[in-house]
Design a protein around this motif. Structure first.
Motif, PDB file in Angstrom:
ATOM      1  N   UNK A 261       0.756  -1.268  -0.105  1.00  0.00           N
ATOM      2  CA  UNK A 261       0.025  -0.072   0.081  1.00  0.00           C
ATOM      3  C   UNK A 261       0.996   1.192   0.069  1.00  0.00           C
ATOM      4  N   UNK A 262       0.980   1.915  -1.237  1.00  0.00           N
ATOM      5  CA  UNK A 262       2.030   2.849  -1.273  1.00  0.00           C
ATOM      6  C   UNK A 262       1.987   3.926  -0.222  1.00  0.00           C
ATOM      7  N   UNK A 263       3.026   4.304   0.173  1.00  0.00           N
ATOM      8  CA  UNK A 263       2.715   5.329   1.424  1.00  0.00           C
ATOM      9  C   UNK A 263       2.536   4.888   2.532  1.00  0.00           C
ATOM     10  N   UNK A 264       1.972   3.566   2.997  1.00  0.00           N
ATOM     11  CA  UNK A 264       1.546   3.124   4.001  1.00  0.00           C
ATOM     12  C   UNK A 264       2.396   1.792   4.497  1.00  0.00           C
ATOM     13  N   UNK A 265       2.213   0.884   3.687  1.00  0.00           N
ATOM     14  CA  UNK A 265       2.823  -0.342   4.355  1.00  0.00           C
ATOM     15  C   UNK A 265       3.433  -1.452   2.936  1.00  0.00           C
TER      16      UNK A 265
ATOM     17  N   UNK B  87       1.124  10.218  -8.304  1.00  0.00           N
ATOM     18  CA  UNK B  87       1.979   9.921  -7.082  1.00  0.00           C
ATOM     19  C   UNK B  87       1.469   8.686  -6.840  1.00  0.00           C
ATOM     20  N   UNK B  88       0.234   8.355  -6.830  1.00  0.00           N
ATOM     21  CA  UNK B  88      -0.408   6.881  -6.315  1.00  0.00           C
ATOM     22  C   UNK B  88      -0.367   5.843  -7.442  1.00  0.00           C
ATOM     23  N   UNK B 185      -4.285  -0.767   9.042  1.00  0.00           N
ATOM     24  CA  UNK B 185      -5.253  -0.677   7.888  1.00  0.00           C
ATOM     25  C   UNK B 185      -5.870  -2.079   7.616  1.00  0.00           C
ATOM     26  N   UNK B 280      -1.283   8.130  11.120  1.00  0.00           N
ATOM     27  CA  UNK B 280      -0.902   7.223   9.870  1.00  0.00           C
ATOM     28  C   UNK B 280      -2.285   6.964   9.275  1.00  0.00           C
ATOM     29  N   UNK B 282      -4.556   6.466   6.064  1.00  0.00           N
ATOM     30  CA  UNK B 282      -4.566   6.627   4.616  1.00  0.00           C
ATOM     31  C   UNK B 282      -5.635   7.284   3.880  1.00  0.00           C
ATOM     32  N   UNK B 286      -4.268  12.952   3.933  1.00  0.00           N
ATOM     33  CA  UNK B 286      -2.977  12.588   3.348  1.00  0.00           C
ATOM     34  C   UNK B 286      -2.750  12.524   1.913  1.00  0.00           C
ATOM     35  N   UNK B 290       0.045  14.612   0.134  1.00  0.00           N
ATOM     36  CA  UNK B 290       0.795  14.119  -0.943  1.00  0.00           C
ATOM     37  C   UNK B 290       0.777  14.375  -2.452  1.00  0.00           C
TER      38      UNK B 290
END
Lengths: 636, 334
Positions: A261-265, B87-88, B185, B280, B282, B286, B290
């Motif tokens: 999960x990009x930017x997460x884990x 970015x994603x 998550x 943190x 998501x 955020x 980003x």
């Protein structure tokens, strides 16, 4: 320390055995070697395992590494940051790893041999390596294709394919290396010049290669549409299903890809087919992985990561020196400390014409900055003592750090004396105020990266010290990106007093001589830009930063010493002694000339949950827990 | 009434267009870090950085004239094609679809809590002025407004996440009261674990919002505290809560609802950046942060639309709610 102190460092090691010209068989899969005394599981490098310890959180039950930098990609060809490199290390083994400055441990490359004249190296791969995604056995063809088509795949074979960032490691003295297949599992690299330290510089040893058949699928290399945009071949390959799904790793790494999960884990799970499983390794015993699951958890806010490791919600995270005391207050945390930190911190001085002229004109003035700054104070304030002052462009513990460097007594008076002597008759002290040619107090502009606390502390300290020496300082805080764009990158177009062509154009950071190209904004001092001194192969960074026409000489420094030649002589020396002599001469010159004000190198500090087993004794640069992942374990 | 609604909807479209256009303009004027990165990478490889920058811009169509990019972008937007997030590395709609659920999980409870608690304390305080409970209510309000969200969040994590796990009170371990220090998550949305890990973000976000709702409702209620109809209700023996809810709140709701939407959006959206970064989570905060830092134009514009849309629709609903709250209000002739 970044994501944090992990092991790109394995790329930069000095291999004395190779320098001595002997055939080297990598220890890889056999026992033997004398790697004892380090890596003994459960030794007291940190607290030993406590049988009484009750797991407090998920970080005590499975492995969760907290990091402040997320991987940008899982594409093995698009590594431009350590975070990505560290993630890929879990999925793919490199050719070999370094276990200390003199010893390698085989991974995919089982053995290699360097010729007596250091102009060729022969490599043999293991015969039990299998790609995933039905790409079959790993063979010499994969390495040959990777080097020829990707690393040197540009039109002139002197550049890589567009988007590949590691090509410079495959060019020696301006000429590319040549690779040829010798057999199914054997290949040879011919070097364009003698390189006594090739084994330590060798990019092939640490590269993540790809199956030749996969690369073949994308030929001819040309721009193609990916997700609505025209993309180069690196991006195209990065979108290959085998890479996106993490299927390519086969039995090549200790873990299998589970999710990202990009930017997460990133979550990976134990690879039951890992080719090294159960093999006895030096200093590690039987290779694991001993962890069922390994998670990289990203934290935007570092204090949350510190709280998480204290609570047991994660297993480990890098800790800034000044936070070690806070984090270690928790009973469940132990701190791994190593003197062998990476990075050299310095104050950048502007030698270009948009900076204070005495900096470029007078060595004495540059030395005055060294007198002024008490490096021990900085180390204490910023790293709570977890760092060491440096007098040249090399980590304090580095193998080439000279024993008898020129030193500059810390004090205001010696600094004032050198400021006065080095600036000529136009300048002078009026009481405690240092006046310039216009009769006004000299005022310098210092730029800092104010998105972090450390540059602010350093900036304020230097401002205070210069103030005590009678020099006013204006601090301008900005982001690192803006420092690059507005101060470091330079061009003749920014210089209203120069209207010709630049005499050379090394790169965007050195787009002309000191009196031709300047940055968009003027500056005198910058804190916030740093380089690793690359402790085991320091010549590369030095050549890139300090010669007048080097790529990253943003300062416009013009050394009156053959920096480039001496660094090259060190790199191409045929003995360790020769290298050492050249580096000693070079580092001594840099200490005396002070082109930048050398400040300090940090020690490595990492917080771990107390029950973690397998932490090494920190006897060398390579004794990092994160470089020994396959030997680590938690309590459950 | 229908004509009024239609006009409001039309205005909603204009406002949205304005917001998107402004965002597009700002992003167009800002430097492009992607192009800078491409140039720097080329420089490090002895390639011409300017050529690389140009290639980067060309490949993304960013070298075209501004008006062409603008028309193209607005056309895609009108067709509900929000583009691709660099970015994603996924379509913008997919990125938003992934993120909104995380924000909603703490956002919605925060709104409900801030309204319920804020109004309750405010009304009660108004009718019990200069009493201990009034002072207590005011303290809560000023605490919530004064305390910076980021600091409160960090301290809360330290106390509840770290200290509770190791501390004990009168010999009783506080571990059972401790909560996760960051958002995990992998828990299902409707699980106990998930609910527990949302407690701290909800508390932090609601604190600021509760305070402002409490102050507004107290001020409004004070206007009516001595009104004749309140005195009459009391004289007839109505309990304090009945007076508050059935009489004072009813008339105070019109002005309160006016400020509710804007206030909640401001407090919650501004807070979400901080909350999500510290815990943190998501979510959209955020995602937007980003997108802005990486100058992901498509994603920034799309995420900007969300609060704009909520504000516009919220204001419309609020105007319509006036009719229900106060029968004297009628849009029939407008």
């Amino acid at each position: 320390m970044s994501d944090d102190q992990i092991d790109e460092r394995r790329r930069r090691v000095l291999q004395a055995a190779a320098a001595a010209g002997v055939s080297v068989t990598l220890a890889g899969c056999s026992s033997g070697g004398d790697g004892d005394g380090e890596g003994t599981p459960g030794t007291d490098a940190t607290d030993s395992v406590d049988e009484e310890f009750a797991p407090q959180g998920p970080g005590d039950r499975s492995w969760i590494t907290g990091t402040t930098s997320g991987a940008q990609s899982l594409n093995p060809l698009a590594i431009s940051d350590e975070a990505t490199n560290n993630r890929l290390d879990l999925l793919y083994d490199p050719g070999s790893v370094t276990i200390d400055g003199l010893e390698f441990e085989g991974r995919m490359i089982e053995e290699y041999e360097i010729a007596d004249d250091f102009t060729a190296a022969t490599y043999r791969l293991r015969d039990d390596l299998e790609w995933g995604a039905d790409y079959g056995q790993v063979t010499a063809d994969d390495y040959v294709s990777f080097v020829r088509d990707i690393a040197l795949g540009g039109p002139d074979m002197r550049t890589g394919v567009v988007g590949y960032s590691q090509t410079s490691s495959y060019i020696l003295g301006g000429e590319p290396i040549e690779i040829e297949k010798l057999g199914k599992l054997e290949f040879r690299v011919n070097l364009p010049q003698s390189r006594g330290f090739w084994l330590s510089e060798d990019p092939i040893r640490t590269a993540y290669v790809l199956p030749a058949d996969l690369i073949e699928k994308y030929k001819p290399f040309e721009q193609r549409e990916v997700n609505g945009n025209q993309a180069n071949v690196i991006t195209q390959i990065g979108q290959d299903e085998a890479i996106v799904e993490g299927d390519l790793s086969g039995n090549l790494g200790p873990f299998n890809f589970e999710s990202w999960d990009k930017g997460q884990k990133l979550v990976v799970s134990r690879n039951e087919d890992y080719y090294l499983s159960g093999t006895e390794l030096d200093g590690l015993g039987a290779a694991g992985p001993n962890l069922e699951e390994y998670t990289y958890q990203v934290f935007d806010e570092q204090s949350t990561a510190y709280s998480a490791v204290r609570a047991g919600d994660i297993t480990t995270t890098g800790v800034e020196g000044r936070k070690v005391e806070d984090v270690s207050q928790s009973d469940g945390v132990s701190i791994f400390e190593s003197d062998f930190g990476e990075g050299t911190f310095f104050l950048s001085l502007n030698h270009r014409v948009n900076g204070w002229a005495p900096i470029r004109e007078s060595r004495e003035v540059r030395q005055a900055f060294a007198h002024l700054i008490d490096k021990n104070t900085l180390v204490d304030q910023i790293f709570s003592g977890y760092g060491d002052p440096i007098g040249t462009f090399h980590e304090a513990w580095g193998p080439f750090y000279p024993d008898d460097l020129p030193t500059f007594e810390t004090g205001i008076e010696p600094a004032k004396e050198k400021f006065a002597n080095g600036t000529g008759s136009d300048y002078g002290y009026d009481g405690d105020t240092f006046l310039g040619p216009d009769g006004e107090q000299v005022e310098l502009k210092m730029v800092i990266d104010n998105t972090q606390q450390t540059p602010e502390i350093v900036g304020n300290y230097i401002k205070q010290r210069l103030g005590e020496a009678g020099i006013a300082v204006t601090i301008e805080g900005t982001s690192f990106g803006k420092i690059i764009a507005n101060y470091l990158q330079n061009s003749v177009e920014n210089n209203p007093n120069y209207d010709g062509e630049p005499s050379f154009q090394a790169s965007g950071f050195n787009n002309g001589a000191y009196d031709e190209a300047i940055g968009k904004n003027s500056w005198d001092l910058i804190y916030g830009v740093g380089f690793s001194g690359n402790p085991f192969t320091p010549w590369g960074t030095i050549r890139a930063l300090l010669p007048e026409q080097s790529q990253f000489n943003f300062m416009g420094y013009r050394p009156d010493f053959d920096v480039s030649g001496t660094a090259t002589a060190a790199a191409t020396a045929s003995s360790e002694e020769g290298t050492r002599e050249n580096m000693n001469e070079l580092f001594t010159f840099l200490a005396r000339d002070q082109p930048l004000t050398w400040l300090f190198s940090p020690q490595a500090t990492v917080a771990y949950r107390r029950p973690v087993e397998g932490l090494p004794e920190p006897d060398s640069f390579w004794d990092r827990p994160d470089a020994r992942t396959i030997g680590l374990r938690t309590t459950e | 009434m229908r004509w009024y609604v239609a006009r409001r909807l039309a205005w909603a479209l204009v406002a949205t267009w304005l917001a998107v256009t402004l965002t597009f303009g700002v992003l167009l004027a800002a430097p492009n870090p992607g192009a800078d990165a491409a140039a720097a990478q080329c420089a490090s490889q002895d390639r011409d950085p300017e050529q690389c920058r140009q290639q980067y811009l060309e490949s993304r169509g960013l070298d075209r004239p501004a008006h062409v990019q603008y028309i193209d972008y607005m056309t895609d937007l009108a067709a509900l094609d929000f583009g691709y997030s660099e970015s994603q590395e996924e379509p913008v709609t997919a990125a938003i679809a992934d993120a909104w659920i995380y924000s909603a999980q703490y956002f919605v409870p925060s709104i409900i809590i801030s309204v319920l608690i804020g109004y309750s304390i405010g009304l009660y305080s108004a009718l019990n002025r200069y009493t201990l409970t009034d002072y207590l209510g005011s303290f809560v309000a000023y605490f919530g407004i004064s305390i910076p969200n980021f600091w409160f969040a960090i301290v809360l994590i330290l106390v509840v996440g770290v200290y509770f796990r190791e501390a004990s009170l009168l010999g009783v371990s506080l571990d059972a009261l401790s909560l996760r220090t960051y958002y995990e998550t992998s828990y299902g949305v409707f699980t106990v674990e998930n609910a527990k890990q949302l407690i701290m973000p909800v508390i932090v976000l609601a604190t600021a919002s509760v305070a402002s709702q409490m102050r507004y409702s107290r001020a409004q209620a004070l206007e009516y505290a001595n009104a004749d109809f309140v005195k009459t209700a009391r004289a007839k023996g109505a309990s304090t809560w009945r007076v508050l809810v059935a009489h004072v709140l009813r008339v105070a709701l019109v002005p309160l609802s006016t400020i509710l939407i804007v206030d909640i959006l401001a407090v919650l959206f501004a807070g979400s950046f901080i909350i999500e970064a510290i815990f943190q989570i998501p979510g959209l905060g955020r995602l937007q942060l980003e997108a802005i830092t990486q100058k992901d134009t498509d994603l920034v514009a799309a995420v900007t639309l969300i609060p704009v849309f909520l504000a516009i629709v919220g204001n419309l609903i609020q105007d319509l709610a006036y009719v229900l709250l106060d029968p004297r209000i009628d849009y029939g002739d407008r």
